[in-house]
Design a protein around this motif. Structure first.
Motif, mmCIF file in Angstrom:
data_model
loop_
_atom_site.group_PDB
_atom_site.id
_atom_site.type_symbol
_atom_site.label_atom_id
_atom_site.label_comp_id
_atom_site.label_asym_id
_atom_site.label_seq_id
_atom_site.Cartn_x
_atom_site.Cartn_y
_atom_site.Cartn_z
ATOM 1 N N ASN A 178 30.179 -103.446 -46.341
ATOM 2 C CA ASN A 178 30.238 -103.462 -44.796
ATOM 3 C C ASN A 178 28.884 -102.753 -44.466
ATOM 4 O O ASN A 178 28.654 -101.450 -44.657
ATOM 5 N N ASP A 179 27.583 -103.507 -44.205
ATOM 6 C CA ASP A 179 26.525 -102.777 -43.707
ATOM 7 C C ASP A 179 26.189 -103.119 -42.245
ATOM 8 O O ASP A 179 24.943 -103.525 -42.029
ATOM 9 N N SER A 180 27.282 -103.288 -41.440
ATOM 10 C CA SER A 180 27.226 -103.624 -40.177
ATOM 11 C C SER A 180 26.111 -102.884 -39.143
ATOM 12 O O SER A 180 25.507 -103.378 -38.394
ATOM 13 N N LYS A 181 25.776 -101.649 -39.615
ATOM 14 C CA LYS A 181 24.728 -100.895 -38.908
ATOM 15 C C LYS A 181 23.370 -101.288 -39.104
ATOM 16 O O LYS A 181 22.498 -101.074 -38.406
ATOM 17 N N ALA A 182 23.226 -102.282 -39.873
ATOM 18 C CA ALA A 182 21.906 -103.411 -40.021
ATOM 19 C C ALA A 182 21.779 -104.061 -38.944
ATOM 20 O O ALA A 182 21.756 -105.116 -38.970
ATOM 21 N N THR A 183 21.193 -103.325 -37.938
ATOM 22 C CA THR A 183 21.054 -104.149 -36.712
ATOM 23 C C THR A 183 19.550 -104.754 -36.556
ATOM 24 O O THR A 183 19.263 -105.380 -35.711
ATOM 25 N N ASN A 184 18.623 -104.472 -37.552
ATOM 26 C CA ASN A 184 17.425 -104.712 -37.562
ATOM 27 C C ASN A 184 16.771 -105.113 -38.901
ATOM 28 O O ASN A 184 17.657 -104.917 -39.988
ATOM 29 N N THR A 185 15.851 -105.830 -39.402
ATOM 30 C CA THR A 185 15.242 -106.510 -40.349
ATOM 31 C C THR A 185 15.105 -105.123 -41.350
ATOM 32 O O THR A 185 15.292 -105.214 -42.608
ATOM 33 N N ASP A 186 14.369 -104.060 -41.028
ATOM 34 C CA ASP A 186 14.172 -102.881 -41.787
ATOM 35 C C ASP A 186 15.408 -102.357 -42.589
ATOM 36 O O ASP A 186 15.407 -102.082 -43.810
ATOM 37 N N SER A 187 16.744 -102.370 -41.908
ATOM 38 C CA SER A 187 17.801 -101.922 -42.456
ATOM 39 C C SER A 187 18.506 -102.829 -43.316
ATOM 40 O O SER A 187 19.064 -102.649 -44.325
ATOM 41 N N GLY A 246 12.830 -112.073 -35.696
ATOM 42 C CA GLY A 246 13.789 -112.857 -36.507
ATOM 43 C C GLY A 246 13.841 -112.211 -37.970
ATOM 44 O O GLY A 246 13.679 -111.156 -38.049
ATOM 45 N N ILE A 247 14.040 -112.969 -38.841
ATOM 46 C CA ILE A 247 14.273 -112.584 -40.231
ATOM 47 C C ILE A 247 13.117 -112.970 -41.409
ATOM 48 O O ILE A 247 13.108 -112.735 -42.370
ATOM 49 N N ALA A 248 11.954 -113.417 -40.719
ATOM 50 C CA ALA A 248 10.841 -113.807 -41.671
ATOM 51 C C ALA A 248 10.375 -112.727 -42.347
ATOM 52 O O ALA A 248 9.909 -113.103 -43.777
ATOM 53 N N SER A 249 10.410 -111.644 -41.867
ATOM 54 C CA SER A 249 9.896 -110.179 -42.960
ATOM 55 C C SER A 249 10.714 -110.304 -43.998
ATOM 56 O O SER A 249 10.233 -109.605 -45.142
ATOM 57 N N LEU A 250 11.870 -110.699 -44.101
ATOM 58 C CA LEU A 250 13.010 -110.574 -45.327
ATOM 59 C C LEU A 250 12.797 -111.609 -46.462
ATOM 60 O O LEU A 250 13.225 -111.559 -47.548
ATOM 61 N N GLN A 251 11.828 -112.452 -46.256
ATOM 62 C CA GLN A 251 11.613 -113.372 -47.023
ATOM 63 C C GLN A 251 11.235 -113.001 -48.884
ATOM 64 O O GLN A 251 11.676 -113.781 -49.599
ATOM 65 N N PRO A 252 10.544 -111.887 -48.698
ATOM 66 C CA PRO A 252 10.463 -111.427 -50.313
ATOM 67 C C PRO A 252 11.757 -111.163 -51.052
ATOM 68 O O PRO A 252 11.925 -111.152 -52.305
ATOM 69 N N PHE A 253 12.883 -111.087 -50.079
ATOM 70 C CA PHE A 253 14.257 -110.780 -50.666
ATOM 71 C C PHE A 253 15.041 -111.966 -50.789
ATOM 72 O O PHE A 253 16.123 -111.955 -51.380
ATOM 73 N N PHE A 254 14.498 -113.096 -50.412
ATOM 74 C CA PHE A 254 15.430 -114.353 -50.480
ATOM 75 C C PHE A 254 15.976 -114.794 -51.837
ATOM 76 O O PHE A 254 17.066 -115.497 -52.189
ATOM 77 N N ASP A 255 15.213 -114.445 -52.630
ATOM 78 C CA ASP A 255 15.368 -115.063 -54.093
ATOM 79 C C ASP A 255 16.736 -114.287 -54.714
ATOM 80 O O ASP A 255 17.167 -114.557 -55.559
ATOM 81 N N ARG A 256 17.017 -113.089 -54.074
ATOM 82 C CA ARG A 256 18.000 -112.494 -54.370
ATOM 83 C C ARG A 256 19.451 -113.024 -53.855
ATOM 84 O O ARG A 256 20.460 -112.546 -54.246
ATOM 85 N N VAL A 257 19.429 -114.005 -52.979
ATOM 86 C CA VAL A 257 20.635 -114.486 -52.154
ATOM 87 C C VAL A 257 21.009 -115.675 -52.689
ATOM 88 O O VAL A 257 20.189 -116.706 -52.825
ATOM 89 N N ALA A 258 22.224 -115.871 -53.274
ATOM 90 C CA ALA A 258 23.128 -116.849 -53.715
ATOM 91 C C ALA A 258 23.263 -117.836 -52.778
ATOM 92 O O ALA A 258 23.033 -119.095 -52.902
ATOM 93 N N LYS A 259 23.601 -117.322 -51.594
ATOM 94 C CA LYS A 259 23.997 -118.296 -50.411
ATOM 95 C C LYS A 259 24.067 -117.190 -49.210
ATOM 96 O O LYS A 259 24.378 -116.130 -49.175
#
Length: 461
Positions: free
Chosen positions: A334-343, A367-380
């Protein structure tokens, strides 16, 4: 409660009667101040009146006859425009302070040698505050913890040499505490935030610097340029500085390499803790928090061994990388406190792969474009809330579905994660969004996720 006896006999105007404001009003009254309190919200005024606080519309009060104005931290001091009480106080030449300053004056008056640990930073300050308090308690120390983390500072027991106060400070509170002088002051990091209240990044950084500028020992993270410069300036002014880093070696400091913490003193480096296996301290951001706690507790006289033992048993904070359950190999976080892309980036960076990511809500700018470097960690990914359609477009190359609700997202993420062959697939709620489209706040959102997870685990065959 800490009665503000240093204000006895003084005529004090107070504006803002929310949680910390009402606490401050009660402290001032208990200490013998001649108090007049007010709030723009009638419900807050009535609540204060019912609690025995003398209320008066400060528009009708002659501020020239007041010794000070005590302002609640949520009330604008400078930006976007000063509150009308601020303008009145300045016109009358009356000083403007807040609850942290009230506590600091009381501390100097009744227990000047008592220990005060004050923590600030753009990210991680709540976790670090709780972590320091936990380590100290684990070592048998009497600790009072509060401030911006939840319990108003003046609701804590009075300062004394028998206990250590560990206090989280927001930039709003620091701005109203001109003589803040902690035994150990911690500045963790700085990134763009709260500019609507401080105007510029330079002003924001200058306010944060005040917390460490008068510290007996300043613990400063040097992984961003602004904090690194502050460390140099404060040290140049004669303050004892202990630098910390989660990225690189720091001379005469404490730094992380992977899960291990190292301390360099007198040209010698030794390992002081290993965070491996401490689920509540996953990730580089938590390595910095742990380094900060180590530095602060060493400055307070604990041994490195005692601090390391305390780190091992830290339970973590709710809604901040909180491990809420495990079903077979599947871990729920539960990381609900992550209310922005930095978190959200910090959460994604904490797991190398096999992330079943629940995200969405009321989107922030960009949006979440800045998180693209981490998308390869996401199974779904499982998208909820009003940002779902927009995020689906950004995630077009990542397996995803629009779940809509938390119930559907938890159910589908668990089903998929249970089929993974990974050693520990993780269902991660890290929304990268505000909660206000579906929930009152991030706490309610995180509580809902936790409850759904616990119900699923309970009902498993």
């Amino acid at each position: 409660m800490t009665p503000a006896t240093s204000f006895r006999g003084q005529r004090v105007a107070l504006f803002g009667l929310g949680g910390s404001g009402l606490s401050t009003a009660k402290s001032l009254l208990a200490g013998g101040a001649d108090l007049l309190a007010w709030d723009d919200a009638p419900a807050s005024v009535e609540k204060a009146r019912a609690a025995g606080v003398p209320v008066a519309d400060l528009r009708d009060v002659d501020f020239a006859r007041c010794d000070c104005l005590v302002l609640a931290p949520g009330v604008p001091l400078t930006h976007p425009v000063p509150h009308w009480t601020v303008e009145k106080a300045r016109a009358a030449g009356v000083e403007i302070i807040g609850d942290i300053e009230v506590f600091c004056r009381e501390r100097r008056g009744i227990a000047p040698d008592s220990a005060l640990v004050a923590i600030t930073g753009t990210n991680g300050k709540s976790t670090t505050t709780a972590l320091i308090a936990h380590v100290l308690r684990s070592a048998g120390v009497d600790v009072q913890m509060g401030g911006n983390i939840g319990v108003p500072i003046l609701d804590l027991a009075p300062p004394s040499e028998a206990c250590i106060h560990v206090v989280e400070c927001s930039s709003y509170q620091i701005d109203l505490a001109p003589t803040l002088d902690p035994t150990v002051g911690l500045l963790l990091n700085l990134s763009e935030d709260h500019l609507e209240r401080h105007g510029t990044m330079e002003n924001y950084a200058a306010i944060k610097q005040r917390l460490v500028a008068r510290s007996r020992t300043a613990v400063i993270g040097v992984d961003d340029a602004l904090c690194a410069a502050i460390a140099d300036r404060v040290e140049g002014a004669g303050v004892h500085v202990r630098r910390i880093s989660a990225r690189h070696h720091v001379p005469k400091g404490i730094y992380a390499e992977g899960s291990e913490l190292f301390c360099e003193t007198e040209g010698k480096t030794r390992e002081v803790a290993d965070l491996g296996g401490v689920g509540s301290l996953r990730g580089a951001h938590n390595a910095q928090n742990a380094a900060a706690a180590m530095a602060a507790c060493l400055a307070l006289g604990l041994s490195a061994e005692s601090v390391a033992r305390g780190l091992q048993t830290f339970p973590g904070l709710a809604h901040r990388m909180e491990q809420v359950g495990q079903a077979g190999r599947v871990l729920f976080v539960n990381d609900s406190k992550a209310t922005n892309t930095d978190s959200a980036e910090q959460a994604l960076a904490s797991f190398p792969s096999d992330i079943y990511w629940i995200l969405g809500g009321k989107a922030k700018t960009g949006g979440i474009a800045s998180l693209q470097p981490f998308f390869d960690r996401v199974a779904k990914a499982y998208l909820i809330g009003e940002a779902a359609e927009m995020f689906a477009e950004t995630l077009r190359d990542v397996p995803h579905e629009i779940a809509g609700t938390m119930e559907q997202a938890v159910e589908r993420a668990h089903e998929d994660a249970a089929l993974s062959r990974a050693e520990e697939p993780v269902v991660l709620l890290s929304p990268a969004c505000a909660s206000f489209d579906q929930y009152a706040n991030f706490e309610v959102r995180g509580d809902h996720f936790r409850r759904l997870v616990q119900e699923r685990i309970k009902n498993l065959p």
